[in-house]
Design an enzyme around this catalytic site. Structure first.
Site, PDB file in Angstrom:
ATOM      1  CG  PHE A 108      50.582  41.430  34.859  1.00  0.00           C
ATOM      2  CD1 PHE A 108      51.099  40.927  36.050  1.00  0.00           C
ATOM      3  CD2 PHE A 108      49.908  40.561  34.011  1.00  0.00           C
ATOM      4  CE1 PHE A 108      50.947  39.592  36.386  1.00  0.00           C
ATOM      5  CE2 PHE A 108      49.752  39.215  34.354  1.00  0.00           C
ATOM      6  CZ  PHE A 108      50.266  38.732  35.532  1.00  0.00           C
ATOM      7  CG  ASP A 161      51.369  42.222  27.270  1.00  0.00           C
ATOM      8  OD1 ASP A 161      50.339  41.708  26.772  1.00  0.00           O
ATOM      9  OD2 ASP A 161      51.829  41.880  28.374  1.00  0.00           O
ATOM     10  CE  LYS A 184      44.319  38.147  30.999  1.00  0.00           C
ATOM     11  NZ  LYS A 184      45.401  39.035  31.357  1.00  0.00           N
TER      12      LYS A 184
HETATM   13  C1  LIG Z   1      46.791  38.468  31.658  1.00  0.00           C
HETATM   14  C2  LIG Z   1      47.968  39.159  31.092  1.00  0.00           C
HETATM   15  C3  LIG Z   1      49.164  38.478  30.828  1.00  0.00           C
HETATM   16  C4  LIG Z   1      49.382  37.044  31.240  1.00  0.00           C
HETATM   17  O1  LIG Z   1      48.559  36.166  30.530  1.00  0.00           O
HETATM   18  P1  LIG Z   1      48.437  34.647  31.061  1.00  0.00           P
HETATM   19  O2  LIG Z   1      47.534  34.012  30.038  1.00  0.00           O
HETATM   20  O3  LIG Z   1      47.845  34.713  32.424  1.00  0.00           O
HETATM   21  O4  LIG Z   1      49.790  34.064  31.076  1.00  0.00           O
HETATM   22  C5  LIG Z   1      50.186  39.171  30.227  1.00  0.00           C
HETATM   23  N1  LIG Z   1      50.053  40.456  29.881  1.00  0.00           N
HETATM   24  C6  LIG Z   1      48.922  41.159  30.110  1.00  0.00           C
HETATM   25  C7  LIG Z   1      48.835  42.585  29.687  1.00  0.00           C
HETATM   26  C8  LIG Z   1      47.841  40.526  30.731  1.00  0.00           C
HETATM   27  O5  LIG Z   1      46.726  41.229  30.978  1.00  0.00           O
END
Ligand SMILES: *Cc1c(COP(=O)(O)O)cnc(C)c1O
Length: 406
Positions: free
Chosen positions: A141, A226, A255
């Protein structure tokens, strides 16, 4: 009564908002530490942490102070100017990590978007127009923009939005042979979550990340981590790349970086950063004084030996208590994850019922997350107190006992 203070209720969501979420039946109105209260004054223990965002819980005094002090001074100046909070936060991130340069934005998707654009630009400039392919993992994701949702490995999120961006492929996670078979001279980047968060709190094998690093070096591809979910202390190290001992070329963070205030960032080397020259990329709010002031305060609190060590000891307690509850009520097959990103994998008899367990927990006054239908996920405050843990785990056990009997 002014419109600002008109009573609102959950049914207003269905009446006024786009129906892309299915929020809980209650509305949280206040938080303190790892507790939140709803409109009726009901108190809940928060083990979800706003999905790994509220890394210092709710209303942490250091963050409230940083935000309110900055709010009295300067909110926004545009990128025609730089500002002191952005410079302070960038310096802190550089001093604490492999990075030599930082780019600020406002969310995880924006950070990944910037990371992917930078990787493509770097390859284009250094190797030529043919090197643009991005390899990512099945079930990964990376956000919800058109580019990031397609780099993500979950078709349920990317299907049905018209033509896809080209040059993206997906390989099974933790399968080095599959990555080796897929990578080529045309690969500009391999992007991995060091722990797959949304799809089940699945940690990478250290050897897999080491192998990915080696393959990227061999093929002149950039390794992107990521760390939107795993960053800022979540694993007990400031970033998960330090936990695994494998250094990426570009790292995305968001986050927890703002502890609840929207901010995102990419970290990289100066050699790579130089390919984002003046005008090549940008964002109006990225690096704004408010977000950066809060981000600095977050780092000051989280990036200390005591807080990082505390995350590891809290992990041990959560893991052993969840294992015990899991065994007693036949709920969990295993408990995995790192630091305070914990996944309790449902036993075969409970498969697909993460939502039921989440709802039962809420009825007993504790908020947990799911990560797919088969995993209960915990991502609480990194400084959650012993008392809050005891209370929350007790409530969770009551919910588990009630479910097991029904
Ligand atoms: C939450 C998340 C995203 C997306 O972040 P947003 O602030 O919602 O755009 C991307 N990568 C990972 C691994 C995430 O947990």
């Amino acid at each position: 009564m002014s419109a600002d203070h008109a009573a609102v209720q959950r049914t207003d969501f269905d009446q006024f908002m786009v129906p892309n979420y299915a929020p809980a039946a209650f509305i949280p109105v206040r938080g303190e530490g790892a507790r939140v209260w709803d409109q009726d004054g009901r108190e809940l223990i928060d083990f979800g942490g706003g999905i790994a965002v509220n890394c210092l819980g709710h209303a942490h005094p250091a963050l409230v102070k940083a935000l309110t002090e900055q709010a009295q001074k300067l909110w926004h100046v545009s990128n025609v100017f730089t500002n002191e909070p952005a410079l302070r936060l960038a310096r802190k991130l550089v001093e604490a990590t492999f990075a030599e340069r930082v780019f600020f934005c406002n969310s995880g998707a924006e950070a990944n978007e910037a990371a992917f654009k930078l990787a493509r630009r770097y390859a284009h400039d250094v190797h030529g127009a043919e090197k643009f392919e991005i390899i990512s993992a099945v079930n990964s994701f990376h956000g919800r923009t058109i580019f990031t949702v397609n780099v993500g490995g979950q078709p349920k999120y990317s299907d049905g939005f018209g033509p896809r961006p080209e040059g993206i492929s997906h390989v099974p996670y933790n399968d080095l042979a599959a990555l080796e078979a897929a990578i080529s001279e045309k690969t500009c980047a391999v992007v991995l979550e060091p722990i797959q968060g949304e799809s089940g709190v699945l940690p990478a094998d250290k050897a897999y990340l080491e192998g990915a690093r080696r393959l990227c070096d061999q093929y002149g591809a950039l390794l992107i981590f990521d760390e939107v979910q795993t960053g800022v202390g979540r694993t007990g190290e400031l970033y998960a790349y330090q936990y695994f001992g494998v250094t990426p070329d570009i790292l995305s963070s968001a986050k927890g970086l703002g502890g609840g205030f929207p901010i995102g960032a990419i970290l990289t080397t100066s050699a790579i950063a130089s390919h984002f020259g003046v005008g090549v990329h940008g964002t109006t709010y990225g690096g704004n004084p408010l977000g950066c002031a809060v981000g600095s305060a977050v780092l000051d609190v989280v990036n200390t030996p005591q807080v990082l060590a505390g995350i590891k000891s809290r992990h041990q307690r959560f893991k052993s208590e969840l294992e015990r509850i899991g065994q007693q009520y036949g709920l969990f097959e295993k408990v995995r994850g790192a630091g305070l990103l914990i996944g309790a994998v449902l036993a075969p008899a409970w498969k697909g019922r993460a939502k039921d367990i989440q709802q039962a927990a809420e009825q007993d006054g504790v908020l947990v997350l799911q990560a797919g239908p088969d995993v209960i996920r915990l991502a609480p405050s990194l400084v959650i107190s012993d008392a809050e843990m005891t209370e929350g785990l007790g409530r969770f056990e009551r919910a588990a006992a009630r479910l097991a009997k029904s």
